[in-house]
Write a protein that holds these residues in place. Sequence first.
Motif, PDB file in Angstrom:
ATOM      1  N   GLU A  72       0.825  -1.209   0.000  1.00  0.00           N
ATOM      2  CA  GLU A  72       0.000   0.000   0.000  1.00  0.00           C
ATOM      3  C   GLU A  72       0.860   1.261   0.000  1.00  0.00           C
ATOM      4  O   GLU A  72       0.593   2.211  -0.723  1.00  0.00           O
ATOM      5  N   LYS A  73       1.908   1.270   0.819  1.00  0.00           N
ATOM      6  CA  LYS A  73       2.800   2.431   0.873  1.00  0.00           C
ATOM      7  C   LYS A  73       3.518   2.622  -0.456  1.00  0.00           C
ATOM      8  O   LYS A  73       3.660   3.747  -0.941  1.00  0.00           O
ATOM      9  N   PHE A  74       3.976   1.525  -1.043  1.00  0.00           N
ATOM     10  CA  PHE A  74       4.681   1.625  -2.321  1.00  0.00           C
ATOM     11  C   PHE A  74       3.760   2.183  -3.408  1.00  0.00           C
ATOM     12  O   PHE A  74       4.166   3.045  -4.184  1.00  0.00           O
ATOM     13  N   GLU A  75       2.517   1.726  -3.457  1.00  0.00           N
ATOM     14  CA  GLU A  75       1.558   2.238  -4.442  1.00  0.00           C
ATOM     15  C   GLU A  75       1.292   3.725  -4.221  1.00  0.00           C
ATOM     16  O   GLU A  75       1.220   4.497  -5.175  1.00  0.00           O
ATOM     17  N   LEU A  76       1.146   4.123  -2.965  1.00  0.00           N
ATOM     18  CA  LEU A  76       0.905   5.537  -2.654  1.00  0.00           C
ATOM     19  C   LEU A  76       2.088   6.406  -3.100  1.00  0.00           C
ATOM     20  O   LEU A  76       1.903   7.421  -3.754  1.00  0.00           O
ATOM     21  N   ILE A  77       3.300   5.973  -2.785  1.00  0.00           N
ATOM     22  CA  ILE A  77       4.494   6.734  -3.155  1.00  0.00           C
ATOM     23  C   ILE A  77       4.654   6.781  -4.674  1.00  0.00           C
ATOM     24  O   ILE A  77       5.011   7.817  -5.238  1.00  0.00           O
ATOM     25  N   SER A  78       4.357   5.685  -5.347  1.00  0.00           N
ATOM     26  CA  SER A  78       4.536   5.657  -6.805  1.00  0.00           C
ATOM     27  C   SER A  78       3.535   6.551  -7.532  1.00  0.00           C
ATOM     28  O   SER A  78       3.804   7.012  -8.636  1.00  0.00           O
TER      29      SER A  78
END
Length: 127
Positions: A72-78
């Motif tokens: 979830e964090k990776f998707e948000l940052i991307s």
Amino acid sequence: MKTKVLIGLFALSLVFSCKQKSEVEENATKTENSEVASPELTSIQLANYSDDNWKNGVGLTFNMLLVDYSKEKFELISKGTELNLPSGEKVPYIGYETQDNYIHIMLADKPTAFQSAIEYPNEITIK
């Protein structure tokens, strides 16, 4: 005798068919509840990690920030392009990558200039 056996089998089939329906209904209810329970992630915290190169997730020798990895964090940052700090500052980031169990957020400038506003446990909103 045949009548008693047939009645017994009929009764057993009714019991098992009712049980299957209730299990299907329970599974449907659990699925509906789990979809509603997960709110959308809009902010992150840096990793609570410090050593010679990092202090509370802020790179001391690198122009990077360190975040614990989750999908979830990776998707948000991307999907984002800048970090909104609790102090009101907006910091653009130029890249990101995953390494081991962390996400590195690359910055153009040294993050030590705004370290107190961005380090763990502050909440950072991604825009």
